[in-house]
Design a protein around this motif. Structure first.
Motif, PDB file in Angstrom:
ATOM      1  N   VAL A 122      42.515 -30.718  56.146  1.00 22.06           N
ATOM      2  CA  VAL A 122      41.339 -30.815  57.019  1.00 22.06           C
ATOM      3  C   VAL A 122      41.684 -31.623  58.260  1.00 22.06           C
ATOM      4  CG1 VAL A 122      39.052 -31.867  57.239  1.00 22.06           C
ATOM      5  CG2 VAL A 122      39.591 -30.497  55.243  1.00 22.06           C
ATOM      6  N   PHE A 123      42.342 -32.760  58.068  1.00 22.31           N
ATOM      7  CA  PHE A 123      42.712 -33.580  59.226  1.00 22.31           C
ATOM      8  C   PHE A 123      43.718 -32.859  60.116  1.00 22.31           C
ATOM      9  CE2 PHE A 123      40.996 -37.197  56.803  1.00 22.31           C
ATOM     10  CZ  PHE A 123      40.166 -37.711  57.781  1.00 22.31           C
ATOM     11  N   LYS A 124      44.638 -32.123  59.505  1.00 26.30           N
ATOM     12  CA  LYS A 124      45.609 -31.375  60.294  1.00 26.30           C
ATOM     13  C   LYS A 124      44.912 -30.281  61.112  1.00 26.30           C
ATOM     14  CE  LYS A 124      49.469 -30.646  58.253  1.00 26.30           C
ATOM     15  NZ  LYS A 124      50.492 -30.125  57.331  1.00 26.30           N
ATOM     16  N   ASP A 125      44.003 -29.545  60.466  1.00 27.37           N
ATOM     17  CA  ASP A 125      43.245 -28.509  61.187  1.00 27.37           C
ATOM     18  C   ASP A 125      42.334 -29.124  62.232  1.00 27.37           C
ATOM     19  OD1 ASP A 125      44.445 -26.622  59.576  1.00 27.37           O
ATOM     20  OD2 ASP A 125      42.703 -26.387  58.249  1.00 27.37           O
ATOM     21  N   PHE A 126      41.732 -30.268  61.891  1.00 25.64           N
ATOM     22  CA  PHE A 126      40.827 -30.924  62.822  1.00 25.64           C
ATOM     23  C   PHE A 126      41.570 -31.439  64.049  1.00 25.64           C
ATOM     24  CE2 PHE A 126      37.937 -34.431  64.121  1.00 25.64           C
ATOM     25  CZ  PHE A 126      36.824 -33.649  64.372  1.00 25.64           C
ATOM     26  N   SER A 127      42.815 -31.891  63.858  1.00 32.56           N
ATOM     27  CA  SER A 127      43.595 -32.355  65.015  1.00 32.56           C
ATOM     28  C   SER A 127      43.916 -31.188  65.945  1.00 32.56           C
ATOM     29  CB  SER A 127      44.871 -33.057  64.575  1.00 32.56           C
ATOM     30  OG  SER A 127      45.782 -32.142  64.009  1.00 32.56           O
ATOM     31  N   ASN A 128      44.093 -29.997  65.393  1.00 33.23           N
ATOM     32  CA  ASN A 128      44.295 -28.822  66.241  1.00 33.23           C
ATOM     33  C   ASN A 128      43.013 -28.426  66.949  1.00 33.23           C
ATOM     34  OD1 ASN A 128      46.939 -28.652  65.394  1.00 33.23           O
ATOM     35  ND2 ASN A 128      46.479 -27.230  63.740  1.00 33.23           N
ATOM     36  N   ALA A 129      41.881 -28.707  66.317  1.00 34.91           N
ATOM     37  CA  ALA A 129      40.589 -28.315  66.875  1.00 34.91           C
ATOM     38  C   ALA A 129      40.045 -29.333  67.867  1.00 34.91           C
ATOM     39  CB  ALA A 129      39.582 -28.131  65.742  1.00 34.91           C
ATOM     40  N   ALA A 130      40.749 -30.400  68.109  1.00 33.20           N
ATOM     41  CA  ALA A 130      40.239 -31.465  68.971  1.00 33.20           C
ATOM     42  C   ALA A 130      40.323 -31.129  70.458  1.00 33.20           C
ATOM     43  CB  ALA A 130      40.992 -32.758  68.697  1.00 33.20           C
ATOM     44  N   HIS A 140      38.192 -17.665  65.140  1.00 32.67           N
ATOM     45  CA  HIS A 140      38.777 -17.225  63.875  1.00 32.67           C
ATOM     46  C   HIS A 140      39.531 -18.339  63.161  1.00 32.67           C
ATOM     47  CE1 HIS A 140      41.903 -16.715  66.905  1.00 32.67           C
ATOM     48  NE2 HIS A 140      42.784 -16.832  65.932  1.00 32.67           N
ATOM     49  N   GLN A 141      39.955 -19.369  63.883  1.00 33.57           N
ATOM     50  CA  GLN A 141      40.668 -20.482  63.265  1.00 33.57           C
ATOM     51  C   GLN A 141      39.719 -21.531  62.679  1.00 33.57           C
ATOM     52  OE1 GLN A 141      43.392 -22.018  66.167  1.00 33.57           O
ATOM     53  NE2 GLN A 141      44.780 -20.273  66.004  1.00 33.57           N
ATOM     54  N   ALA A 142      38.420 -21.392  62.955  1.00 35.58           N
ATOM     55  CA  ALA A 142      37.448 -22.330  62.400  1.00 35.58           C
ATOM     56  C   ALA A 142      37.198 -22.052  60.921  1.00 35.58           C
ATOM     57  CB  ALA A 142      36.144 -22.266  63.177  1.00 35.58           C
ATOM     58  N   ILE A 143      37.440 -20.825  60.482  1.00 33.45           N
ATOM     59  CA  ILE A 143      37.179 -20.463  59.090  1.00 33.45           C
ATOM     60  C   ILE A 143      38.073 -21.252  58.129  1.00 33.45           C
ATOM     61  CG2 ILE A 143      37.261 -18.562  57.428  1.00 33.45           C
ATOM     62  CD1 ILE A 143      36.363 -16.736  59.749  1.00 33.45           C
ATOM     63  N   PRO A 144      39.410 -21.330  58.359  1.00 31.61           N
ATOM     64  CA  PRO A 144      40.215 -22.157  57.445  1.00 31.61           C
ATOM     65  C   PRO A 144      39.798 -23.627  57.437  1.00 31.61           C
ATOM     66  CG  PRO A 144      41.648 -20.766  58.767  1.00 31.61           C
ATOM     67  CD  PRO A 144      40.260 -20.621  59.310  1.00 31.61           C
ATOM     68  N   LEU A 145      39.367 -24.137  58.587  1.00 30.39           N
ATOM     69  CA  LEU A 145      38.904 -25.522  58.650  1.00 30.39           C
ATOM     70  C   LEU A 145      37.684 -25.713  57.760  1.00 30.39           C
ATOM     71  CD1 LEU A 145      39.010 -28.367  59.891  1.00 30.39           C
ATOM     72  CD2 LEU A 145      37.651 -27.486  61.782  1.00 30.39           C
ATOM     73  N   MET A 146      36.750 -24.775  57.818  1.00 28.95           N
ATOM     74  CA  MET A 146      35.550 -24.871  56.984  1.00 28.95           C
ATOM     75  C   MET A 146      35.888 -24.735  55.500  1.00 28.95           C
ATOM     76  SD  MET A 146      33.210 -25.602  58.933  1.00 28.95           S
ATOM     77  CE  MET A 146      33.335 -25.825  60.676  1.00 28.95           C
ATOM     78  N   PHE A 147      36.814 -23.828  55.162  1.00 28.13           N
ATOM     79  CA  PHE A 147      37.223 -23.685  53.762  1.00 28.13           C
ATOM     80  C   PHE A 147      37.916 -24.946  53.262  1.00 28.13           C
ATOM     81  CE2 PHE A 147      37.099 -18.882  54.083  1.00 28.13           C
ATOM     82  CZ  PHE A 147      36.065 -18.748  53.163  1.00 28.13           C
ATOM     83  N   ASP A 148      38.791 -25.529  54.086  1.00 34.11           N
ATOM     84  CA  ASP A 148      39.465 -26.765  53.685  1.00 34.11           C
ATOM     85  C   ASP A 148      38.468 -27.900  53.502  1.00 34.11           C
ATOM     86  OD1 ASP A 148      41.962 -25.625  53.589  1.00 34.11           O
ATOM     87  OD2 ASP A 148      42.570 -26.314  55.590  1.00 34.11           O
ATOM     88  N   MET A 149      37.481 -27.989  54.396  1.00 32.00           N
ATOM     89  CA  MET A 149      36.463 -29.036  54.270  1.00 32.00           C
ATOM     90  C   MET A 149      35.640 -28.844  52.998  1.00 32.00           C
ATOM     91  SD  MET A 149      35.027 -29.379  58.111  1.00 32.00           S
ATOM     92  CE  MET A 149      34.968 -31.042  58.684  1.00 32.00           C
ATOM     93  N   GLY A 150      35.227 -27.614  52.749  1.00 31.92           N
ATOM     94  CA  GLY A 150      34.458 -27.333  51.534  1.00 31.92           C
ATOM     95  C   GLY A 150      35.285 -27.554  50.280  1.00 31.92           C
ATOM     96  N   GLY A 151      36.546 -27.114  50.302  1.00 32.87           N
ATOM     97  CA  GLY A 151      37.422 -27.310  49.148  1.00 32.87           C
ATOM     98  C   GLY A 151      37.685 -28.782  48.882  1.00 32.87           C
ATOM     99  N   GLY A 152      37.905 -29.557  49.938  1.00 33.15           N
ATOM    100  CA  GLY A 152      38.122 -30.993  49.772  1.00 33.15           C
ATOM    101  C   GLY A 152      36.895 -31.688  49.203  1.00 33.15           C
ATOM    102  N   LEU A 153      35.730 -31.331  49.704  1.00 30.02           N
ATOM    103  CA  LEU A 153      34.489 -31.913  49.190  1.00 30.02           C
ATOM    104  C   LEU A 153      34.281 -31.532  47.725  1.00 30.02           C
ATOM    105  CD1 LEU A 153      31.904 -33.505  49.723  1.00 30.02           C
ATOM    106  CD2 LEU A 153      30.846 -31.354  50.459  1.00 30.02           C
TER     107      LEU A 153
END
Length: 162
Positions: A122-130, A140-153
């Motif tokens: 999530v942090f790695k994806d979020f750093s790319n999204a900054a 289209h790259q926001a979907i993996p970020l959302m899945f990682d956030m949901g999976g982590g939670l």
């Protein structure tokens, strides 16, 4: 009667090797050494974070950074993944220590490791999204970020319940 080892010398060597491994394991994961390892990992995580932060600063500050320094990146948010890598290493070591002792503890450690991997991603994806307008340019790259956030939670909730 045939032996598994044609030469008993090899049987003794194999037995000594396993005995030595067990002794190394017991010494390495004694209560005193576990505390020392935890302290060492915390200190290395902080030092790794500081060094990575400094390298990103130099990569941003220098007009033409060397290729090795440029490979570090210029995003400060990517630095947060460095302590996670040290903590993941520590968690894998605690998993190795917990395997012979308790199945329940080893399953709990496995949940912790997987949840840390999700949070690190999530942090790695979020750093790319900054970057500004990242969501508009790369939806289209926001979907993996959302899945990682949901999976982590979800994994943190599972660890809490477990």
């Amino acid at each position: 009667m045939k032996h598994a080892y044609p030469n008993m010398h090899y049987a003794r060597v194999a037995t000594l090797s396993w005995t030595n491994l067990v002794q190394v394991h017991d010494h390495m994961f004694s209560e005193e050494n576990k505390e020392l390892l935890k302290w060492l990992v915390v200190k290395l995580s902080i030092a790794g974070f500081a060094v990575h932060l400094l390298l990103v600063f130099f990569a941003r500050a220098l007009p033409h950074p060397p290729p090795l320094l440029a490979a570090v990146g210029t995003n400060y948010l990517s630095v947060i993944t460095t302590p996670f890598n040290f903590i993941l290493f520590y968690e894998v070591l605690t998993l190795i220590a917990a395997l012979p002792a308790s199945t329940t503890r080893s399953i709990g450690n496995q949940f912790e490791i997987v949840s840390l991997v999700f949070i690190r991603d999530v942090f790695k994806d979020f750093s790319n999204a900054a970057e500004p307008n990242w969501l508009q340019e790369h939806p289209h790259q926001a979907i993996p970020l959302m899945f990682d956030m949901g999976g982590g939670l979800l994994m943190f909730l599972m660890v809490t319940v477990f």
